[in-house]
Motif scaffolding. Structure first.
Motif, mmCIF file in Angstrom:
data_model
loop_
_atom_site.group_PDB
_atom_site.id
_atom_site.type_symbol
_atom_site.label_atom_id
_atom_site.label_comp_id
_atom_site.label_asym_id
_atom_site.label_seq_id
_atom_site.Cartn_x
_atom_site.Cartn_y
_atom_site.Cartn_z
ATOM 1 N N ALA B 26 12.119 16.147 79.395
ATOM 2 C CA ALA B 26 12.723 17.684 78.991
ATOM 3 C C ALA B 26 11.856 18.188 77.810
ATOM 4 O O ALA B 26 11.083 17.541 77.174
ATOM 5 C CB ALA B 26 14.216 17.178 78.429
ATOM 6 N N GLY B 29 11.358 23.523 72.556
ATOM 7 C CA GLY B 29 10.575 24.620 72.278
ATOM 8 C C GLY B 29 9.126 24.084 72.243
ATOM 9 O O GLY B 29 8.255 24.826 72.123
ATOM 10 N N THR B 31 7.528 22.274 70.088
ATOM 11 C CA THR B 31 7.180 22.209 68.674
ATOM 12 C C THR B 31 6.600 20.636 68.236
ATOM 13 O O THR B 31 5.811 20.543 67.446
ATOM 14 C CB THR B 31 7.727 22.900 67.739
ATOM 15 N N THR B 108 14.483 24.003 69.579
ATOM 16 C CA THR B 108 15.800 23.938 70.025
ATOM 17 C C THR B 108 16.629 23.004 69.145
ATOM 18 O O THR B 108 15.965 21.973 68.620
ATOM 19 C CB THR B 108 15.671 23.639 71.564
ATOM 20 N N ASP B 164 16.151 17.631 59.367
ATOM 21 C CA ASP B 164 17.110 18.214 58.173
ATOM 22 C C ASP B 164 18.259 18.447 59.044
ATOM 23 O O ASP B 164 19.486 17.795 58.357
ATOM 24 C CB ASP B 164 16.385 19.271 57.538
HETATM 25 C C1 FAD Z 1 4.521 21.926 61.167
HETATM 26 C C2 FAD Z 1 5.894 21.350 61.450
HETATM 27 C C3 FAD Z 1 6.651 21.085 60.202
HETATM 28 C C4 FAD Z 1 8.116 20.804 60.381
HETATM 29 N N1 FAD Z 1 8.850 20.715 59.367
HETATM 30 C C5 FAD Z 1 10.112 20.239 59.462
HETATM 31 C C6 FAD Z 1 11.180 20.130 58.577
HETATM 32 O O1 FAD Z 1 10.773 20.342 57.390
HETATM 33 N N2 FAD Z 1 12.354 19.562 59.002
HETATM 34 C C7 FAD Z 1 12.724 19.264 60.135
HETATM 35 O O2 FAD Z 1 13.890 19.007 60.474
HETATM 36 N N3 FAD Z 1 11.997 19.412 61.403
HETATM 37 C C8 FAD Z 1 10.574 20.132 60.838
HETATM 38 N N4 FAD Z 1 9.810 20.068 62.135
HETATM 39 C C9 FAD Z 1 10.252 19.620 63.342
HETATM 40 C C10 FAD Z 1 10.768 20.515 64.234
HETATM 41 O O3 FAD Z 1 12.151 20.650 63.598
HETATM 42 C C11 FAD Z 1 10.807 19.971 65.664
HETATM 43 O O4 FAD Z 1 9.496 19.958 66.062
HETATM 44 C C12 FAD Z 1 11.837 20.614 66.516
HETATM 45 O O5 FAD Z 1 12.991 20.847 66.020
HETATM 46 C C13 FAD Z 1 11.637 20.131 67.971
HETATM 47 O O6 FAD Z 1 12.450 21.142 68.734
HETATM 48 P P1 FAD Z 1 11.734 21.310 69.988
HETATM 49 O O7 FAD Z 1 12.794 22.411 70.873
HETATM 50 O O8 FAD Z 1 10.533 22.272 69.757
HETATM 51 O O9 FAD Z 1 11.561 19.981 70.879
HETATM 52 P P2 FAD Z 1 10.504 19.846 71.756
HETATM 53 O O10 FAD Z 1 9.145 19.453 71.143
HETATM 54 O O11 FAD Z 1 10.564 20.758 73.029
HETATM 55 O O12 FAD Z 1 11.083 18.287 72.293
HETATM 56 C C14 FAD Z 1 11.018 17.340 71.192
HETATM 57 C C15 FAD Z 1 11.721 16.041 72.018
HETATM 58 O O13 FAD Z 1 13.053 16.105 72.302
HETATM 59 C C16 FAD Z 1 13.140 16.344 73.697
HETATM 60 N N5 FAD Z 1 14.083 17.125 74.332
HETATM 61 C C17 FAD Z 1 14.113 18.349 73.944
HETATM 62 N N6 FAD Z 1 15.232 19.108 74.406
HETATM 63 C C18 FAD Z 1 15.969 18.214 75.166
HETATM 64 C C19 FAD Z 1 17.246 18.094 75.859
HETATM 65 N N7 FAD Z 1 17.791 19.160 75.932
HETATM 66 N N8 FAD Z 1 17.564 16.950 76.286
HETATM 67 C C20 FAD Z 1 16.951 15.794 76.273
HETATM 68 N N9 FAD Z 1 15.701 15.883 75.648
HETATM 69 C C21 FAD Z 1 15.235 16.841 75.035
HETATM 70 C C22 FAD Z 1 11.813 16.198 74.293
HETATM 71 O O14 FAD Z 1 11.803 15.458 75.611
HETATM 72 C C23 FAD Z 1 10.917 15.741 73.044
HETATM 73 O O15 FAD Z 1 11.136 14.304 73.402
HETATM 74 C C24 FAD Z 1 8.360 20.528 61.850
HETATM 75 C C25 FAD Z 1 7.500 20.660 63.002
HETATM 76 C C26 FAD Z 1 6.207 21.038 62.697
HETATM 77 C C27 FAD Z 1 5.476 21.181 63.749
#
Ligand code: FAD
Ligand code: FES
Ligand code: FES
Lengths: 764, 348, 160
Positions: B26, B29, B31, B108, B164
């Motif tokens: 999956a 975002g 990230t 997300t 967080d």
């Molecule tokens: C520079 C930096 C600083 C950050 N600082 C913080 C911070 O201070 N505090 C904090 O809490 N976070 C922090 N983050 C982390 C950030 O919150 C996470 O990267 C973000 O929340 C992940 O969400 P995404 O949708 O981008 O996930 P993705 O990168 O798309 O996915 C992350 C994981 O979730 C899985 N996934 C995604 N959606 C689903 C779904 N619906 N069902 C099953 N699996 C799924 C993916 O397969 C993957 O394994 C930071 C990130 C970066 C890059």
């Protein structure tokens, strides 16, 4: 949009022309706005990674993930099989070099790795290079190489490294120094205070990663290398690189119009630069290599970790009787750079018995090199804390203690200072900060939220480096001018200020001066490092302008048709594009008229910027300053916030207050960063920097940076150089680290023994 | 980065079908996942982008008063949602304390839950990491530092769950809604994220082919909304992960605690909640001593996993401060969100 | 191979994307010649690549280009209209809010994103917090914050 001002592109001769912006895009005058501002806010500024020659290959460096051992195998076939991968360069097939990467023909030939063998001497060194049609393909090819290592246990950290006694530290500074007799000075003291201070490895981390675009072209019947790369010493680097490639220095054209920050890390030749040039020659295509952020943690230098001991003897009246500064500095196993931290204490406070020593500690890390205020930054951080500890020992206010030990002459040489307005800096900074009335005792101030407040200060001091630089100024028949120097603007505002210096020498308004710069084909303005660029290249330009004026004067004085004819004895002034009789400024003539009558379309002058040897021998030359800081600390959680900073600096003549303010603020923010944030953490197992990114290696964010007030105390200094300017790029970091550390000490009673200062260090 | 197939389903059935393809993962975002793909720590064959699936986009309150948050809702969208601010403002606080505005616009909520640890060995495919590769090795055993756990860790893994957002969610009994080949199920978030014990690479209860479709914050959270805070301690004032953090909610009547909720972040492999600590507070005076007592209970059994013992005391103090702060909050006020920990002490 | 149709700086743009690995940042820089957005880390950690996607600031380095079907992207190249700079660009010049300039396009786009979010007002603490996803190694923060504050001030008094 006025495109000419936005776009700064190379001309046919590989120089870059930079004009003053139209008024509505930036003020002129002494505080002139940046010439490259418009290019930068519109995205038109082209940094190296923005340059993409047609059909360029993408080069990706493969970096060692161990710190000591050898590469036993790499899966070249897998990488070559990936679609889009064109070539994999390894020690087996790397084209020959005319100079071994470990051979030193010149002190700035820093030993580096250009695939000379299979040895690994630090994590992050280049072990292969993959060339691909796309960045994605080359990057994946690099991953597929999957190197296999024969690893040895790396020597990481103070305890594992091997001590060695250097003769020289930094760039050619003596490693030891003693005047008087430290033992006697300490015996004479009423109080002896001693501190130790560890500073961590720090990485420059300019926002722009190192990048190289290399293309070989046929020009005038021979192969020339066009090399786009951000570089702080274009002429020097072009010459040194030519040595490795076995070509004439003038056949390397190094273009460096925009530099996304350097801080010392873009002064050196490193493996990727040599390899990219080689690959472009071998492939007959342009090659572009951009280091990843992680690849900047190793091959492009860093500020060495140090362990410093300061011993201060103080008499009851608050006078220093002895000061010794003993430094251990980590360095690589194959190069000799030792962080000259001890230098910071040798020219600042009037200790009659004064000494320093340095020991190098060899380990399996990349070579540390100059990083903004090399030596002074780390040394001052420790020295300023030691000064506050000593002040406490004799019950004196930190500022008063420093004033009692004010050096009227250089304490280590006895030379007079060429100028030194530090006393005024102390006074003005203290007044602006509101230092008076600071309680002596620690933990005695709180804010309205009950947070512990602390006030601290530190003295700033940095060398007035000057190199030898050359420049050319061409006055044109229409009264405008072209000023040429291989100058380097990495954010200091050099282009803006250099044009101002040329204009001043020539006696015309800066708006009429077109600067040609940013390329090794232009006269060598020397390197931008050690805060000596404006002094060197600026003096050269000013002298070149004066040379033109001299020629104009000769023409006019000898021309019966000129109103100035025969004014020889009284002399002339060059003002606003006119020569005027010194004894009667109402009589004069425009440059354009003098040239027109002489049938000249242009008139070229040359100049050299160099310190007069007799002044260099006679005087000690430094920029100075006083930095004051306030911190607020949560009494339970220990979170530290710097709430305000004031810095007063004396740096000779201030050519452009706007640019100077920005340099000083930037330096003070580096001080904050040093005190509270920056630290590279090495993995003891692999020897790799664990936080080799920008999420784990912290530099401050906007929310960490308080209101900063800077002020300058102008000094008239006829000795430092003809312009009277001292450097401002590095002095701001010195003093600031100590000011913050001392503020924390005042707030909490904790005497730092290491940087950065962390929550867990505080006695809460 | 390894080559992969990119799929962007528009409906939930399409998404589940795409997830059934071998090697599919999956994608929210990106990230976190894309970052790990760049370092080489993740090598999926296919990405199933869930951000185009309409059914995963909404934030709704059901008849029973439970707040349901679609899995693909962006962190920033959620943080600004009036429904969340009314229902569980400390979740908004936690979201806004995380990452940067840019990342919050992309990330997300499901991705936030499933984001990987920031242990540096995890992201580096050349380091030994049982959590990543399922092997026996762990380079953090030799060198664990400030970013590693002080409670709930095992010899096999010292990693911290970095989110967080999940900290207040765990405190508020949030649930994860999962959909997969076997149908839909609801699991408590605190169970969904698992402790490493012997098998650190099993980091959660997500089944094969399963995705998160929603997070659910139970109706009961509303009662605590007015006196709840998320407090994050870190050295860099912003754009930094928590050194330690605490989500604390306390309902007070007549000077006594009638209900409390507490979870900690930055110290454990998953948001750390000890119900006994909350229960012990009930009936006691709402004083710093009571909060400290709860903190002591919550941190019972804590032990440094490396050079990080200071985090234990720091966590206790953070708990106490978070409770004081929550208790001082004016119930029912839609509040501004603080820029830093410093706003937690009221001005005298 | 998939065709990506999206809008860049107000103009419709179609690209054949043979490789889904291409990030928005690499697409802009290497294939569309829009090099204003910078690559400082390629990992979401510095903000130099900040652009607006549908008006919201994002890190282009962590955005897959394929995921942008139909999206509207604004880069620094799309900010000035006719001969006029965007007020944020002008404010950066006026406050000397830059040194090396490498972080500048990202800072400017991030500041415009902050303005679009409309939550920070011109409160300096909130501006600093809201801009904290954009690092500046040169230390130009004092000028940047002053520039952003000035534009936000004008913006909020204009919309009052
Ligand atoms: C520079 C930096 C600083 C950050 N600082 C913080 C911070 O201070 N505090 C904090 O809490 N976070 C922090 N983050 C982390 C950030 O919150 C996470 O990267 C973000 O929340 C992940 O969400 P995404 O949708 O981008 O996930 P993705 O990168 O798309 O996915 C992350 C994981 O979730 C899985 N996934 C995604 N959606 C689903 C779904 N619906 N069902 C099953 N699996 C799924 C993916 O397969 C993957 O394994 C930071 C990130 C970066 C890059
Ligand atoms: S390049 Fe995207 S955040 Fe650094
Ligand atoms: S201006 Fe150089 S990084 Fe910001």
């Amino acid at each position: 949009m006025p495109d000419d001002f936005r776009k700064i592109t190379p001309d046919a001769d590989h120089g870059f022309s930079i004009a003053a912006p139209p008024r509505r895009f930036g003020t002129g005058g002494q505080s002139a706005a940046r010439r490259d501002g418009l290019a930068k806010v519109t995205g038109a500024a082209r940094y190296t990674a923005d340059v993409s020659p047609a059909k360029a290959l993408h080069g990706v460096i493969v970096s060692a993930r161990i710190a000591r051992g050898r590469v036993a195998a790499m899966n070249v076939a897998a990488a070559m099989a990936h679609p889009g991968v064109v070539e994999v360069m390894t020690p087996q097939n790397r084209p020959p070099l005319a100079q071994h990467p470990d051979e030193k023909r010149h002190p700035f030939n820093f030993r580096h790795e250009a695939l000379q063998d299979d040895r690994v001497r630090y994590a992050g060194q280049a072990i292969a290079m993959v060339l691909g049609d796309s960045l994605e393909a080359a990057t994946e090819g690099a991953r597929l190489l999957a190197p296999v290592y024969e690893a040895e246990v790396p020597r990481i950290g103070f305890d594992a490294a091997e001590p060695w006694t250097p003769q020289m530290v930094g760039f050619f500074a003596p490693a030891t120094h003693e005047i008087g007799n430290i033992a006697k000075g300490l015996a004479d003291a009423d109080v002896v205070s001693e501190i130790t201070m560890d500073t961590p490895a720090q990485f420059h981390n300019a926002m722009e990663p190192h990048a190289i675009v290399a293309e070989w072209v046929q020009e005038d019947g021979r192969a020339r290398l066009l090399l786009d790369t951000p570089n702080q010493g274009p002429v020097m680097t072009a010459g040194l690189l030519a040595g490795y490639l076995g070509i004439a220095a003038e056949d390397v054209v190094l273009r460096t119009p925009f530099i996304g920050g350097g801080f010392g890390s873009k002064l050196m030749i490193y493996g990727a630069m040599v390899l990219t040039a080689l690959a472009a020659r071998a492939q007959g295509r342009a090659v572009k290599t951009v280091l990843t952020r992680a690849q900047m943690y190793g091959p492009v230098g860093h500020r060495a970790g140090t362990r410093q001991k300061l011993t201060l003897g103080v008499a009851r009246d608050g006078r220093l009787t002895a000061l010794s500064h003993d430094v251990q500095a980590l360095t690589s196993s194959f190069e000799d750079f030792v962080e000259p931290a001890g230098r910071a204490s040798q020219h600042l406070y009037a200790a009659p018995n004064l000494a320093m020593s340095h020991i190098g500690l060899r380990g399996d890390i990349g070579t540390p090199l100059a990083m903004r205020a090399p030596g002074e930054a780390s040394g001052s951080a420790a020295l300023e804390v030691a000064m506050d500890v000593a002040a406490d020992a004799v019950g004196l206010d930190p500022l008063e203690f420093r004033l009692r030990n004010y050096a009227e002459v250089d304490p280590s040489t006895g030379q007079a200072f060429s100028s030194k307005a530090l006393r005024e800096c102390y006074a003005q900074g203290a007044a602006a900060f509101g230092w008076a009335g600071r309680p002596l005792a620690a933990r005695s101030m709180r804010d309205r939220r009950g947070r512990l407040l602390g006030w601290g200060m530190g003295t700033a001091q940095y060398l007035c480096t000057m190199y030898r630089g050359e420049a050319r100024v061409i006055l044109r028949g229409d009264g405008s001018a072209v000023a040429e120097v291989a100058g380097v603007d990495m954010g200091q505002g050099a282009w803006t200020i250099l044009a101002q210096t040329a204009a001043e020498g020539l006696g015309i308004s800066p708006e009429k001066v077109l600067l040609r710069s940013g390329s090794s084909v232009l006269p060598d303005g020397s390197v931008a490092g050690g805060s000596g660029h404006t002094a060197t290249a600026g003096t050269a330009l000013s002298e070149a302008g004066k040379d033109v004026v001299k020629q104009l004067t000769a023409l006019a004085l000898n021309d019966p048709k000129s109103p100035l004819f025969g004014a020889g004895n009284s002399g002339v002034l060059a003002v606003e594009g006119r020569l005027l009789r010194a004894d009667n400024p109402a009589v004069g003539e425009a440059y354009v008229d003098i040239m027109a009558r002489a049938g000249l379309r242009d008139l070229t002058g040359t100049g050299v910027g160099e310190r007069a040897a007799e002044n260099a021998e006679k005087y000690a030359m430094f920029s100075h300053g006083a930095v004051f800081a306030e911190v607020a600390i949560d009494p339970d959680l220990g979170q530290i916030l710097v709430t305000r900073m004031v810095g007063a600096f004396a740096a000779g003549r201030i050519l452009n207050p706007r640019m100077v303010q920005s340099q000083l603020e930037g330096g003070m923010i580096w001080g904050l960063s040093f005190a509270l944030h920056e630290e590279a953490v090495f993995d003891p197992t692999s020897g790799k920097v664990l936080n080799d990114d920008l999420a784990g290696y912290h530099i401050p964010v906007h929310a960490d940076i308080p209101a900063i007030q800077t002020m300058t105390v102008e000094e008239i200094d006829p000795f430092v150089n003809a312009l009277g300017v001292k450097g401002v790029g590095e002095v701001g970091i010195t003093g600031s680290v100590g000011a913050i550390a001392n503020a924390i000490r005042h707030a909490t009673g904790y005497t730092p023994t290491k940087f950065p200062i962390r929550i867990e260090d505080l006695p809460l | 980065m390894k080559a992969f197939q990119y799929l962007n389903p528009k409906t939930l059935p399409e998404a589940l079908a795409a997830m059934a393809l071998p090697g599919s993962v999956a994608y929210g975002g990106g990230t976190n996942l894309l970052d790990l793909m760049k370092t080489g720590a993740a090598t999926p064959d296919g990405l199933v982008d869930l951000t185009g699936v309409q059914a995963l986009q909404s934030i709704t309150l059901d008849d029973a008063g439970n707040l349901r948050i679609g899995a693909a809702v962006r962190n920033a969208t959620l943080a600004r949602a009036p429904l969340l601010r009314a229902h569980a403002p400390m979740v908004a606080e936690a979201l806004l304390s995380g990452a940067s505005a840019q990342i919050r616009n992309m990330a997300t909520v499901a991705g936030n839950v499933l984001q990987e640890t920031r242990c540096p060995y995890f992201a580096n495919p050349d380091a030994a990491c049982a959590r990543r590769d399922g092997g026996q090795g762990c380079d953090a055993r030799v060198h664990a530092g400030r970013e590693h756990a002080v409670i709930g860790w095992s010899e096999a893994c010292r990693a911290v769950h970095p989110s967080d957002m999940c900290v207040p969610l765990v405190a508020l009994d949030a649930k994860v809604e999962l959909s997969g080949p076997e149908g839909v199920r609801l699991v408590a978030l605190s169970d969904f994220l698992t402790l490493p014990e012997e098998t650190p690479n099993r980091r959660n209860l997500l089944g094969s082919g399963e995705i998160i479709t929603a997070l659910v914050i139970p109706a009961a959270a509303t009662a605590l909304a007015g006196q709840s805070r998320y407090l994050k301690v870190r050295e860099r004032t912003s754009f930094a992960f928590a050194l330690v953090s605490a989500a604390a909610a306390v309902q007070i009547a007549g000077g006594k605690v009638i209900r409390a909720r507490l979870a900690l972040g930055g110290i454990a492999p998953k948001p750390w909640r000890v119900p006994e600590a909350e229960e012990a507070m009930v009936g006691r005076a709402a004083t710093p001593e009571t909060y400290r007592m709860a903190a002591e209970i919550a941190l019972q059994g804590a032990a440094p996993s490396g050079d990080n013992g200071f985090k234990i005391e720091l966590a206790k103090r953070t708990v106490a401060r978070a409770f004081e702060w929550a208790a001082a909050d004016v119930p029912g006020l839609g509040r501004d969100l603080p820029a830093s920990v410093f706003d937690t002490i009221p001005e005298a | 191979m998939s065709g990506l149709e999206f809008v860049v700086n107000g103009a419709a743009c179609g690209v054949a994307l043979e490789d889904p690995r291409v990030t928005l940042l690499d697409l802009l820089r290497d294939r569309l010649g829009l090099t204003g957005a910078k690559k400082g880390c390629d990992r979401g950690q510095c903000g130099a690549c900040t652009v607006l996607v549908n008006g919201a600031r994002v890190n282009a380095c962590l955005t897959l280009a394929v995921a942008l079907q139909g999206a509207e992207v604004t880069t620094v190249e799309g900010l000035s209209e006719g001969g006029n700079l965007h007020p944020m660009q002008q404010a950066f010049l006026d406050h000397d809010a830059l040194q090396c300039g490498f972080c500048t396009p990202g800072q400017i786009l991030s500041a415009i994103g902050l303005m679009n979010e409309g939550e920070s007002g011109d409160d300096v603490a909130r501006v600093r917090e809201g801009m904290s996803g954009n690092l500046c190694r040169c230390g130009a923060q004092p000028g940047i914050v002053a520039a952003v504050q000035e534009v936000l001030q004008a913006h909020s008094s204009g919309s009052r």
